[in-house]
Design a protein around this motif. Structure first.
Motif, short mmCIF file in Angstrom:
data_model
loop_
_atom_site.label_atom_id
_atom_site.label_comp_id
_atom_site.label_asym_id
_atom_site.label_seq_id
_atom_site.Cartn_x
_atom_site.Cartn_y
_atom_site.Cartn_z
N GLU A 1 7.46 3.58 1.48
CA GLU A 1 6.62 3.46 -0.14
C GLU A 1 5.33 2.52 0.02
O GLU A 1 4.35 2.92 -0.45
CB GLU A 1 7.68 3.17 -0.96
CG GLU A 1 7.12 3.29 -2.65
CD GLU A 1 6.90 4.96 -2.76
OE1 GLU A 1 5.96 5.15 -3.74
OE2 GLU A 1 7.56 5.63 -2.18
N LYS B 1 2.55 4.06 1.87
CA LYS B 1 1.81 5.34 1.42
C LYS B 1 0.85 4.68 0.29
O LYS B 1 -0.29 5.16 0.14
CB LYS B 1 2.86 5.99 0.59
CG LYS B 1 2.36 7.01 -0.27
CD LYS B 1 3.46 7.82 -0.95
CE LYS B 1 2.97 9.05 -1.94
NZ LYS B 1 4.23 9.87 -2.55
N ASN C 1 -2.21 3.30 2.08
CA ASN C 1 -3.19 4.26 2.50
C ASN C 1 -4.07 4.85 1.30
O ASN C 1 -5.13 4.94 1.63
CB ASN C 1 -2.41 5.53 2.94
CG ASN C 1 -1.85 5.18 4.61
OD1 ASN C 1 -2.32 4.36 5.52
ND2 ASN C 1 -0.70 5.76 4.79
#
Length: 230
Positions: free
Chosen positions: A173, A176, A179
């Protein structure tokens, strides 16, 4: 002191066993037994001590001190008997003078030792049974402890696996999100909003410190801006 009819009906060996092993009843107990059979132990015309009180139905009751004097005189263990008739007389005199007597009930440990001597076979058998039960209990507890340890080990392994899964899920998580921050930082770079881009890269670094791509992107930005110290 034993029941006459019982002794008359017993054989020699049984009579010998009774005399050697069985404890005679106390005089007060013997007197109660005789009185309950409709007999009397006090000869007619014979005076009794004023210290012997009357109880139910005018029965004579024997004080406990007299009980113990008689029982001491009949003690099977010679070390516990009176050493002489003079010693017994002294105890009776103390009783009549309402002084403490020397005769006392045998201690609990003494009674236990006598009981053990009389019941050696039964006690040996009982001890073996108890030992077997204790051994079985110890074995059962040992096996139970092993089962509990194995269960606890499985529970700990399961908890570790759950924690590891949560850690992986959390890292995924955060990765993510990092990113997304890198994508925003690149957009800021294209718009020449370098401060906002550097801030987004730095937030991504703090979120996922071991994610090398974020470090490379931020380093490249600062290199292009000649911020070599940073």
């Amino acid at each position: 002191p034993f029941d006459r009819q019982r002794l008359d009906s017993a054989g020699y060996d049984e009579m010998r066993r009774i005399i050697l092993e069985e404890e005679p009843p106390k005089p007060s107990t013997r007197l109660t037994t005789i009185q309950s059979g409709g007999l009397t132990t006090v000869a007619e015309g014979q005076s009794t001590s004023s210290r012997i009180p009357k109880e139910k139905g005018h029965r004579e009751s024997i004080p406990s001190d007299l009980d113990w004097i008689v029982m001491k005189a009949m003690e099977k263990d010679r070390t516990r008997r009176y050493e002489s008739s003079a010693e017994m007389k002294s105890d009776v005199t103390r009783f009549l003078s309402e002084e403490p007597i020397e005769a006392r009930p045998p201690s609990r440990s003494y009674r236990l030792r006598k009981f053990a001597r009389r019941n050696r076979a039964a006690l040996l058998t009982g001890s073996l049974v108890i030992a077997a039960l204790v051994a079985g209990l110890v074995a059962s507890l040992y096996q139970a402890s092993i089962a509990i340890a194995e269960r606890n080990e499985k529970e700990f392994a399961l908890q570790d696996a759950i924690a590891a899964r949560k850690e992986v899920e959390g890292f995924a998580e955060r990765l993510k999100t990092a990113n997304v921050m890198v994508g925003n930082a690149r957009k800021h770079e294209e718009s020449q909003e370098y401060a906002a881009a550097d801030l987004a890269y730095s937030e991504a670094v703090s979120l996922v410190p071991n994610y090398y791509l974020v470090w490379v992107q931020r380093g490249a930005l600062r290199g292009r801006l000649n911020l070599w110290d940073e």
